[in-house]
Write a protein that holds these residues in place. Structure first.
Motif, PDB file in Angstrom:
ATOM      1  N   GLY A 133       0.652  -1.274  -0.106  1.00 19.12           N
ATOM      2  CA  GLY A 133       0.107   0.093   0.061  1.00 19.12           C
ATOM      3  C   GLY A 133       0.946   1.250   0.036  1.00 19.12           C
ATOM      4  N   PHE A 134       1.945   1.326  -0.816  1.00 21.22           N
ATOM      5  CA  PHE A 134       2.756   2.420  -0.666  1.00 21.22           C
ATOM      6  C   PHE A 134       2.099   3.408  -1.179  1.00 21.22           C
ATOM      7  CE2 PHE A 134       6.268  -0.776   0.157  1.00 21.22           C
ATOM      8  CZ  PHE A 134       6.898   0.280   0.777  1.00 21.22           C
ATOM      9  N   GLU A 135       1.096   3.574  -2.412  1.00 23.11           N
ATOM     10  CA  GLU A 135       0.594   4.563  -2.982  1.00 23.11           C
ATOM     11  C   GLU A 135      -0.186   5.516  -1.687  1.00 23.11           C
ATOM     12  OE1 GLU A 135      -3.079   5.533  -6.001  1.00 23.11           O
ATOM     13  OE2 GLU A 135      -1.712   4.099  -6.614  1.00 23.11           O
ATOM     14  N   GLN A 136      -0.894   4.671  -0.975  1.00 24.12           N
ATOM     15  CA  GLN A 136      -1.598   5.261   0.216  1.00 24.12           C
ATOM     16  C   GLN A 136      -0.597   6.043   1.301  1.00 24.12           C
ATOM     17  OE1 GLN A 136      -4.620   2.853   2.199  1.00 24.12           O
ATOM     18  NE2 GLN A 136      -4.978   4.564   3.918  1.00 24.12           N
ATOM     19  N   LEU A 137       0.467   5.161   1.599  1.00 26.86           N
ATOM     20  CA  LEU A 137       1.412   5.632   2.416  1.00 26.86           C
ATOM     21  C   LEU A 137       2.115   6.870   1.806  1.00 26.86           C
ATOM     22  CD1 LEU A 137       3.405   2.206   3.651  1.00 26.86           C
ATOM     23  CD2 LEU A 137       1.757   3.550   4.843  1.00 26.86           C
ATOM     24  N   ASN A 138       2.249   6.843   0.807  1.00 25.34           N
ATOM     25  CA  ASN A 138       2.980   8.286   0.158  1.00 25.34           C
ATOM     26  C   ASN A 138       1.820   9.333   0.249  1.00 25.34           C
ATOM     27  OD1 ASN A 138       5.114   6.680  -0.531  1.00 25.34           O
ATOM     28  ND2 ASN A 138       4.786   6.507  -2.350  1.00 25.34           N
ATOM     29  N   ARG A 139       0.779   9.034   0.558  1.00 27.23           N
ATOM     30  CA  ARG A 139      -0.317  10.493   0.743  1.00 27.23           C
ATOM     31  C   ARG A 139      -0.153  11.144   2.046  1.00 27.23           C
ATOM     32  NH1 ARG A 139      -4.920   6.948  -2.111  1.00 27.23           N
ATOM     33  NH2 ARG A 139      -4.156   7.196  -4.376  1.00 27.23           N
ATOM     34  N   ARG A 140       0.407  10.396   3.074  1.00 27.26           N
ATOM     35  CA  ARG A 140       0.621  10.938   4.384  1.00 27.26           C
ATOM     36  C   ARG A 140       1.143  12.516   4.136  1.00 27.26           C
ATOM     37  NH1 ARG A 140       3.627   6.528   7.093  1.00 27.26           N
ATOM     38  NH2 ARG A 140       4.516   6.501   5.104  1.00 27.26           N
ATOM     39  N   THR A 141       1.034  13.104   5.112  1.00 28.86           N
ATOM     40  CA  THR A 141       1.753  14.709   5.210  1.00 28.86           C
ATOM     41  C   THR A 141       2.999  14.278   5.641  1.00 28.86           C
ATOM     42  OG1 THR A 141      -0.292  15.604   5.456  1.00 28.86           O
ATOM     43  CG2 THR A 141       1.791  16.791   6.283  1.00 28.86           C
ATOM     44  N   SER A 142       4.237  14.964   5.097  1.00 26.19           N
ATOM     45  CA  SER A 142       5.670  14.955   5.473  1.00 26.19           C
ATOM     46  C   SER A 142       6.003  16.422   5.474  1.00 26.19           C
ATOM     47  CB  SER A 142       6.427  14.192   4.264  1.00 26.19           C
ATOM     48  OG  SER A 142       6.541  15.215   3.359  1.00 26.19           O
ATOM     49  N   ARG A 143       6.985  16.498   6.272  1.00 23.72           N
ATOM     50  CA  ARG A 143       7.610  17.568   6.777  1.00 23.72           C
ATOM     51  C   ARG A 143       9.000  17.791   5.857  1.00 23.72           C
ATOM     52  NH1 ARG A 143       7.886  18.795  12.874  1.00 23.72           N
ATOM     53  NH2 ARG A 143       8.323  20.837  12.073  1.00 23.72           N
ATOM     54  N   GLY A 144       9.066  17.465   4.772  1.00 18.02           N
ATOM     55  CA  GLY A 144      10.296  17.556   3.975  1.00 18.02           C
ATOM     56  C   GLY A 144      10.261  16.950   2.750  1.00 18.02           C
ATOM     57  N   SER A 145      11.402  16.017   2.499  1.00 15.26           N
ATOM     58  CA  SER A 145      11.407  15.322   1.249  1.00 15.26           C
ATOM     59  C   SER A 145      10.376  14.350   0.722  1.00 15.26           C
ATOM     60  CB  SER A 145      12.911  14.693   1.185  1.00 15.26           C
ATOM     61  OG  SER A 145      12.808  13.570   1.949  1.00 15.26           O
TER      62      SER A 145
END
Length: 144
Positions: free
Chosen positions: A17-29
């Motif tokens: 489920g990396f597509e969904q994981l990648n949608r999380r908010t990040s604080r950088g790269s």
């Protein structure tokens, strides 16, 4: 089998489920498209982001990174702080990081020592950059 660095295969990208994981908010790269995996042990590690702050020194990098750590069916978020790094291209490299947090599920908290040991092994195998590492050798210290 031991940990290896590789680009995440399309089948595994979908399976975990990396597509969904990648949608999380990040604080950088942006999230990495490679991982460090031990398929036999059912463990993988992927850098989710490297924290940046436009007001920070050294190009805005704070030294904090967030990682997805999958351990035997349990996905955890790990936050690390770079303390020291050294070495260079096609040389021995080393790093020392502090474990800021790891969100171990309550039902496996009793396995914390083993989980942290496996995390350290994965980070050692990741070296100084996963699939793009050019280190001839690498040593790693994790301060828990």
């Amino acid at each position: 089998m031991a940990f290896v660095n590789e680009y995440i295969p399309a089948d595994d990208f979908k399976k975990y489920g990396f597509e969904q994981l990648n949608r999380r908010t990040s604080r950088g790269s942006t999230p990495a498209d490679d991982w460090t995996i031990d398929r036999d042990a059912d463990i993988w590690l992927r850098e989710f982001y490297v924290e940046t702050d436009h007001t920070a020194v050294r190009g805005g990098f704070t030294g904090v990174s967030a990682w997805d750590f999958y351990w035997k069916g349990h996905l955890m978020m790990v936050k690390l702080k770079n303390l020291e790094t050294g070495g260079g291209v096609r040389q021995h490299c080393w790093a020392r990081k502090k474990l800021l947090s790891i969100d171990i599920p309550a039902k496996i908290e009793c396995m914390r020592t083993l989980i942290v040991k496996d995390l350290e092994a994965a980070l050692t195998a990741f070296k100084d950059g996963g699939v793009v590492s050019s280190a001839t050798s690498f040593s790693f210290t994790l301060e828990a």
